[in-house]
Design an enzyme around this catalytic site. Structure first.
Site, PDB file in Angstrom:
ATOM      1  N   LYS A  72       0.870  -1.182   0.000  1.00  0.00           N
ATOM      2  CA  LYS A  72       0.000   0.000   0.000  1.00  0.00           C
ATOM      3  C   LYS A  72       0.900   1.223   0.000  1.00  0.00           C
ATOM      4  CE  LYS A  72      -1.536   2.874   2.306  1.00  0.00           C
ATOM      5  NZ  LYS A  72      -1.281   4.354   2.206  1.00  0.00           N
ATOM      6  N   GLU A 148       8.545   1.260  11.500  1.00  0.00           N
ATOM      7  CA  GLU A 148       9.618   2.249  11.344  1.00  0.00           C
ATOM      8  C   GLU A 148       8.945   3.607  11.430  1.00  0.00           C
ATOM      9  OE1 GLU A 148      11.702   5.025  10.449  1.00  0.00           O
ATOM     10  OE2 GLU A 148      11.547   4.415   8.347  1.00  0.00           O
ATOM     11  N   CYS A 182      13.247  10.569   7.776  1.00  0.00           N
ATOM     12  CA  CYS A 182      13.093  10.237   9.190  1.00  0.00           C
ATOM     13  C   CYS A 182      14.433  10.199   9.913  1.00  0.00           C
ATOM     14  CB  CYS A 182      12.364   8.912   9.351  1.00  0.00           C
ATOM     15  SG  CYS A 182      13.172   7.534   8.527  1.00  0.00           S
ATOM     16  N   GLU A 279       9.318  16.323  14.781  1.00  0.00           N
ATOM     17  CA  GLU A 279      10.124  16.048  13.607  1.00  0.00           C
ATOM     18  C   GLU A 279       9.889  17.152  12.585  1.00  0.00           C
ATOM     19  OE1 GLU A 279      11.265  11.951  11.276  1.00  0.00           O
ATOM     20  OE2 GLU A 279       9.179  12.286  11.837  1.00  0.00           O
TER      21      GLU A 279
END
Length: 375
Positions: A72, A148, A182, A279
């Site tokens: 996906k 993750e 990330c 982040e």
């Protein structure tokens, strides 16, 4: 694309190294045989920022282990997944083994798949918030999960660091993919003895970067993925400035079309600024100065995330000491890039579960079976 291909190369080699064990039981009357078998059908949810490598780092170990997969892709980058699925078919992968399933209704599709008793594994790359929800959904079927999730990487520069190397590493750790990674450096934690020199040198390098679309030959920093991403970055910078941070470079949305945000440098960033806890996912370097190793380490670990950290020092004892003390699944010591298909990628705390890549990556798609064999 080269990074994506390397995962296929690495796990094609690991496929023949899936091992078991054979030994005599302590009682001496039977043999203990262990083997590893495919976990079963896998559902792989990927992020948009590296739309090919995010897929192959999951598909490659799954296929090497003997699993079928449903991919996906992110709504923003579905075409890469479809193109890759076509390449697998061209290469001879049987029908039904690699399945790409783009959708604009991810929650609905994911909910149906997670509730299907045939599914045995979920691997997700994305935000911690979404990861928590998927873990809760997976619990009812007791699915194997790999997560993750988000990062908040500290980049530590000690007083004895090679500052030229630290600036070079900072450029890689911060500006790769315009900061949309990330594992991008989020918080620059610099010893006060070298903070000004480091900031000046980093500002000079950032100021020289050319902002522009990806197709332009002289572009070095492209746009952010969408308006929401740019608005978030602009909001974090504005909040930091309100709380006392100084904007040394950038900080203003440029005029014209596209979701561009300029390379930006902040100094004197206070610990209460949102940019230290969220982040960034953009080309913003936030620097704060600290007086000693203890305070630098405390600041680095003062987050719920624990994906990656970076540290620059010439002192080998300190490098090993800090490397072990940093609460992160990966640490770059005097290096601004840690990602490699041959290395285990993943985090601790709320940055995820499991590892992708390395010798460890294929085991996420294997179950251990034990055979008790009568002697």
């Amino acid at each position: 694309m080269a990074y994506a291909a390397d995962f296929l190369r690495w796990f094609s080699e690991e496929a023949v190294r899936v091992s078991g064990d054979y030994r005599t039981a302590p009682t001496g009357d039977f043999r203990i045989v262990t083997t590893r078998q495919p976990v079963g059908p896998c559902y792989l949810i990927t992020q948009w920022n590296f739309p090919l490598a995010m897929i192959t780092r999951k598909v490659a170990p799954a296929l090497a282990a003997g699993c079928t997969v449903i991919i996906k892709p992110a709504e923003a980058t579905p075409l890469c997944a479809l193109a890759l699925a076509a390449l697998f078919a061209d290469a001879g992968v049987p029908d039904g083994v690699v399945n790409a399933l783009p959708t604009l209704s991810p929650a609905e599709v994911t909910g149906a798949l997670l509730a299907d008793g045939r599914l045995r594994k979920l691997s997700f790359t994305g935000s911690t918030e979404v990861g928590r929800r998927l873990l809760a959904q997976s619990a009812s079927s007791v699915l194997r999960t790999s997560m993750e999730l988000g990062g908040n990487a500290p980049f530590l520069v000690f007083a004895d660091a090679d500052l030229d190397a630290a600036v070079e590493g900072a450029m890689v750790a911060k500006m790769r993919n315009a900061g949309q990674s990330c594992v991008a450096a989020n918080r620059f934690i610099v010893h006060e003895a070298v903070a000004d020199v480091f900031a000046d040198a980093l500002r000079e390098r950032l100021a020289a970067l050319r902002l522009g679309p990806g197709g332009a030959p002289d572009s070095q920093v492209g746009p952010l993925i969408d308006a929401a991403a740019r608005d978030k970055v602009a909001g974090l910078v504005a909040d930091a400035e309100r709380r006392g941070a100084k904007i040394r470079l950038g900080g203003e949305v440029p005029a014209g079309p596209g979701y561009f945000y300029p390379p930006t440098l902040l100094t004197d960033v206070p610990p209460e600024a949102q940019i230290t806890q969220q982040e960034i996912f953009g080309p913003v370097a936030a620097i704060a100065a600290y007086p000693d190793e203890q305070s630098m380490l405390a600041a680095a670990n003062a987050t719920s995330a624990g994906l990656v950290a970076f540290a620059y020092t010439r002192d080998l004892d300190r490098a090993l000491r800090i490397g072990e003390a940093l609460e992160a699944g990966m640490v770059g010591l005097n290096r601004g890039l840690v990602s490699n298909p041959a290395a285990p990628f993943g985090g601790v705390k709320q940055s995820g579960l499991g590892r992708e890549g390395g010798f460890e990556g294929i085991h996420e798609y294997l179950e251990v079976k034990y055979l008790a064999v009568q002697a």
